[in-house]
Design an enzyme around this catalytic site. Structure first.
Site, PDB file in Angstrom:
ATOM      1  N   LYS A 148     114.259  58.265  92.463  1.00 52.99           N
ATOM      2  CA  LYS A 148     114.456  57.147  91.536  1.00 52.99           C
ATOM      3  C   LYS A 148     115.038  55.868  92.251  1.00 52.99           C
ATOM      4  O   LYS A 148     114.256  54.765  92.024  1.00 52.99           O
ATOM      5  CB  LYS A 148     115.610  57.481  90.500  1.00 52.99           C
ATOM      6  CG  LYS A 148     115.706  56.594  89.328  1.00 52.99           C
ATOM      7  CD  LYS A 148     117.037  56.579  88.641  1.00 52.99           C
ATOM      8  CE  LYS A 148     118.039  55.986  89.565  1.00 52.99           C
ATOM      9  NZ  LYS A 148     117.868  54.606  90.095  1.00 52.99           N
ATOM     10  N   ASP A 166     114.429  57.158  84.753  1.00 53.26           N
ATOM     11  CA  ASP A 166     115.725  57.239  84.267  1.00 53.26           C
ATOM     12  C   ASP A 166     116.005  58.028  83.113  1.00 53.26           C
ATOM     13  O   ASP A 166     115.169  58.845  82.629  1.00 53.26           O
ATOM     14  CB  ASP A 166     116.478  55.922  84.220  1.00 53.26           C
ATOM     15  CG  ASP A 166     116.155  55.136  83.139  1.00 53.26           C
ATOM     16  OD1 ASP A 166     115.016  55.567  82.538  1.00 53.26           O
ATOM     17  OD2 ASP A 166     116.649  54.095  82.619  1.00 53.26           O
TER      18      ASP A 166
END
Length: 265
Positions: A148, A166
């Site tokens: 991420k 997310d």
């Protein structure tokens, strides 16, 4: 220039179950619907960006580490003084731990974050001549980095397309029936197969913006959502436009309500 965040921990499974059966939708139908929704989101949010403040790949890397379990607003309050004091990877590598911890204390989990930031500085100095690398393979080897964080840095500091999974992104693509996966890596792969690669970074921002402004976890503003006609979970939140309008947040509120055909509240 500005940009935005999230954590690298496993994302919880999306909470909402679609109203309509996903089994009736063909693969081609899903691809077409997902791409149509992405185009619709572009109308809703024509000017997307990452919401963490930064000017260099190193600053974005540090800001993204700080953003774990913390709001972007709070991170942006902390980073001006931090970036001024620690302008290079060497300065982070040589930072006094106590002093660094105190500067980032308000972002939470400050001891772990200080470990990651100091470790990041040391790794960059030792292995990359003090510069943040620009490949996913190299970035994920750095302290404080997962896929991420790596995709945030790639997409926003280097212009390399990447999907940032997310909690907002995972929740919404599950709610939309784009995927039933709950693992961030599998979500990233599944969505990447639906949306053109050149769109990945902007898609990430659009979805995150929509999750913060309209499609809230507990009570989405379905009645004024521009995606409602393509969303199998439409009706999870209030469909009454007046009630739904009160749930919309953010600087784009007037624009979003105008698209829904009602005046701003």
């Amino acid at each position: 220039m500005s940009a935005r965040k999230r954590t690298d921990s496993t994302v919880p499974a999306p909470p909402a179950r679609p109203r309509r059966s996903a089994g009736a939708e063909t693969r081609l139908g899903l691809v077409r619907r997902a791409r149509r929704m992405n185009r619709t989101l572009e109308v809703a949010f024509p000017h997307v960006y990452c919401e963490l403040d930064f000017t260099t790949p190193l600053e974005l890397s540090v800001a993204t580490i700080l953003s774990a379990q913390c709001t972007d607003v709070r991170v942006n309050m902390v980073t001006p003084a931090l970036f001024a004091k620690y302008p290079t990877a060497v300065s982070y590598a040589q930072a006094d731990r106590t002093e660094l911890e105190e500067m980032i204390r308000s972002t939470g989990f400050y001891r772990n974050k200080a470990n990651s930031i100091i470790g990041l500085g040391q790794a960059l100095v030792e292995r990359f001549d003090g510069e943040v690398p620009n490949t996913l393979k190299e970035l994920v080897t750095l302290p404080g980095f997962g896929r991420k964080t790596a995709n945030v840095v790639l997409g926003n500091a280097f212009g390399v397309p990447g999907i940032t999974v997310d909690t907002h992104f995972a929740r919404l693509v599950g709610r939309w029936g784009w995927t039933t996966e709950s693992d961030p890596v599998k979500i990233e792969r599944a969505v990447g197969e639906l949306i053109e690669r050149k769109e990945w970074t902007d898609l990430s921002h659009r979805v995150i913006f929509h999750g913060r402004r309209v499609c809230h976890a507990r009570k989405p503003a379905c009645g004024v959502c521009i995606l409602a006609k393509d969303c199998p979970a439409a009706g999870t939140g209030p469909m009454d436009k007046t009630e739904a309008a009160r749930l919309v947040k953010g600087p784009e509120t007037d624009h979003l309500l105008e698209l829904a055909g009602i005046a701003a509240q």
